[in-house]
Design an enzyme around this catalytic site. Sequence first.
Site, mmCIF file in Angstrom:
data_model
loop_
_atom_site.group_PDB
_atom_site.id
_atom_site.type_symbol
_atom_site.label_atom_id
_atom_site.label_comp_id
_atom_site.label_asym_id
_atom_site.label_seq_id
_atom_site.Cartn_x
_atom_site.Cartn_y
_atom_site.Cartn_z
ATOM 1 N NE ARG A 58 18.785 -38.190 -106.856
ATOM 2 C CZ ARG A 58 18.362 -38.471 -108.082
ATOM 3 N NH1 ARG A 58 18.551 -39.652 -108.590
ATOM 4 N NH2 ARG A 58 17.761 -37.556 -108.807
ATOM 5 N NE ARG A 63 19.878 -33.087 -118.254
ATOM 6 C CZ ARG A 63 20.083 -33.874 -117.208
ATOM 7 N NH1 ARG A 63 21.223 -34.504 -117.069
ATOM 8 N NH2 ARG A 63 19.163 -33.984 -116.288
#
Length: 216
Positions: free
Chosen positions: A92, A129
């Site tokens: 990341r 979501r």
Amino acid sequence: MLRVALIAPPGGGKGTQAAMIKEHFHLTHIATGDIFRAIVRGEYKGNADVEMIKGYMSRGELIPDQVVIDLVRERISQPDCAGGYLLDGFPRTVEQAKAFDRIEEDKRLTHVIYLSVPHEVILERLLGRWTCPTCQAVYHEKTHPPKVAGVCDVDGTKLIQREDDKEETIRKRLEVYETQTMPLIAYYRDAKILTEIDGNATIYDVFSRIKEVLSA
Ligand code: AMP
């Protein structure tokens, strides 16, 4: 042998595509976000600092590089990764990528797939979501609803909205992605192992593109 990393913004389809890639290419799937959530639930062996990890996650911030690097290095060295692996959510940061490049050559990445998705689309996807707390399956109110509203198709568990899928945290995660993860794209482009794929297409179109790239 395939050793793949999938990079995408939060809500960019990483989890969905990872599940399909893993199935099709028989790769060991390593999702750092899932591992950290398991650590927080007390379901992962090891001596990680649970409170520290919980804090970073609930603020939408990245966990310190060294913690993540040690965890992934250890995971990659297990026998089930010898036939190839799929990293989902790692690296990341450029720091993580550089550290990972220092592992043994036969464990290094062969492909990095970058799913690009516009900001507005991401927000819409994340806000709808829902996740299964038992098997981690992910659904979306509009684009991928479960067969029975609010219930997981796989195991019937009641779906939940992840703590870090709340709007404030989502905005923070997007900002973190822009500043810390985007520089990785240039890093892997220079290393000539990057393929950029338009992630704003249907799940199946994105997957066929990925299949093409990984089968070449
Ligand atoms: P994800 O499910 O991949 O969106 O990850 C959820 C959260 O776990 C992130 O917002 C971070 O707090 C943490 N996390 C997961 N992977 C990493 C990573 N490679 N480096 C740092 N933090 C991570």
